[in-house]
Design a protein around this motif. Structure first.
Motif, short mmCIF file in Angstrom:
data_model
loop_
_atom_site.label_atom_id
_atom_site.label_comp_id
_atom_site.label_asym_id
_atom_site.label_seq_id
_atom_site.Cartn_x
_atom_site.Cartn_y
_atom_site.Cartn_z
N ASN A 285 3.95 5.01 3.90
CA ASN A 285 3.14 6.18 4.28
C ASN A 285 3.78 7.43 3.71
N SER A 286 3.43 7.70 2.46
CA SER A 286 4.05 8.79 1.70
C SER A 286 3.25 10.09 1.72
N GLY B 214 0.01 8.11 -3.46
CA GLY B 214 0.66 7.48 -4.60
C GLY B 214 0.34 8.08 -5.96
N ALA B 215 -0.45 9.14 -5.98
CA ALA B 215 -0.84 9.73 -7.27
C ALA B 215 0.22 10.65 -7.85
N SER B 216 1.17 11.09 -7.02
CA SER B 216 2.17 12.04 -7.53
C SER B 216 3.44 11.97 -6.69
N GLY B 217 4.47 12.63 -7.18
CA GLY B 217 5.68 12.82 -6.42
C GLY B 217 6.36 11.54 -5.95
N LEU B 218 6.77 11.54 -4.69
CA LEU B 218 7.52 10.42 -4.14
C LEU B 218 6.68 9.16 -4.04
N GLY B 219 5.40 9.32 -3.75
CA GLY B 219 4.51 8.17 -3.68
C GLY B 219 4.34 7.51 -5.03
N PHE C 185 7.40 8.18 5.79
CA PHE C 185 8.12 9.28 5.16
C PHE C 185 8.31 10.42 6.14
N SER C 186 9.57 10.59 6.55
CA SER C 186 9.96 11.76 7.31
C SER C 186 10.62 12.72 6.31
N SER C 187 11.72 13.32 6.69
CA SER C 187 12.35 14.32 5.84
C SER C 187 13.66 14.74 6.48
N LEU D 159 0.86 -1.18 0.00
CA LEU D 159 0.00 0.00 0.00
C LEU D 159 0.89 1.23 0.00
N VAL D 160 0.66 2.13 -0.94
CA VAL D 160 1.39 3.39 -1.01
C VAL D 160 0.40 4.54 -0.92
N THR D 161 0.44 5.28 0.19
CA THR D 161 -0.44 6.45 0.31
C THR D 161 0.20 7.63 -0.41
#
Length: 257
Positions: free
Chosen positions: A89-90, A14-19, A141-143, A10-12
């Motif tokens: 968890n993106s 997930g529609a753009s960017g890092l996800g 996903f932290s930063s 599961l990728v939250t």
């Protein structure tokens, strides 16, 4: 052998960017990918791309700040695949402005997505993974902003710092309980994504902003989404079976300064 073959991921966000990058790369490595996002149109585009490349993916609309939405998507995954092995968890947002400028409303909205969403994704991810007993990997996903401070990102700093330490707590819980579920954080530097580009547009100049961001990284440029996606694949795969409670920093040297 593909690195996450037949695993359900599961990728939250997930529609753009890092996800988006994470979902595509996981699918290329054999995962059956569930993409969630609030953006139906872009989410379905990612599914289509994965399917055209011969991978397997489905899309669900999800508000990661809603506990009811988490229960719904976990039920859907269980009914579709019967198992869940990977949660990335993106999903996240950014809010600028120093501590005197950020409103409580914006603070709470950001926390509900960046921190509450990760808490819920980890909680329900663990519960789903425990059912089949095959273990699993949760990637939160932290930063770099969860490691160092920025005078103009107090809410973002707080949320990502929270993700970092929360994930260590969850990792220790799973390890001591013998679940074979690993929990780690990933810490991107500045990556060229729609969120970063839109932030620069709001500041007035994308071109000048890009040059400034490039200059912040010792390698001389910002990262690309796949730089993070490959890190997600590593943490999702059995290659990282001895890695839990760790922080994978992918930042072009930003935090080494």
């Amino acid at each position: 052998m593909k690195r996450v073959n037949k695993k359900v991921a599961l990728v939250t966000g997930g529609a753009s960017g890092l996800g988006r990058s994470s979902a595509i790369l996981l699918a290329r490595e054999g995962a059956r990918v569930v993409i969630s996002d609030l953006d139906d149109a872009e989410g379905h585009k990612v599914v289509k791309q994965i399917q055209e490349e011969g991978g397997e993916a489905i899309f669900f609309k999800q508000d990661v700040a809603s506990e009811a939405s988490w229960k719904d998507i976990m039920n859907a995954i269980t009914s579709t695949y019967g198992k869940l092995h990977i949660v990335a968890n993106s999903a996240g947002i950014g809010v600028g402005g120093n501590v005197e400028e950020v409103s409580l409303e914006d603070w709470k909205r950001l926390m509900s997505i960046n921190l509450d969403g990760v808490f819920l994704g980890t909680k329900y991810g663990i519960q789903a993974m425990r059912k089949h007993g095959e273990g699993g990997s949760i990637i939160n996903f932290s930063s770099i902003e969860g490691i160092i401070g920025d005078p103009n990102l107090p809410a973002y700093n707080a949320s990502k710092g929270g993700v970092t330490l929360f994930s260590k707590s969850a990792a220790l819980h799973c390890a001591k309980a013998g679940y074979r579920i690993r929990v780690n954080t990933i810490h991107p530097g500045y990556i060229w994504t729609p969120m970063v580009e839109n932030y620069l547009k709001a500041q007035g100049s994308v071109e000048e902003g890009r040059k400034f961001l490039d200059s912040l990284h010792p390698v001389g440029h910002v990262g690309e989404p796949d730089d993070i996606g490959y890190g997600v694949v590593y943490l999702a795969s059995d290659e990282s079976k001895f890695v839990t409670g760790s922080a994978l920093v992918i930042d072009g040297g930003y935090t080494a300064q």
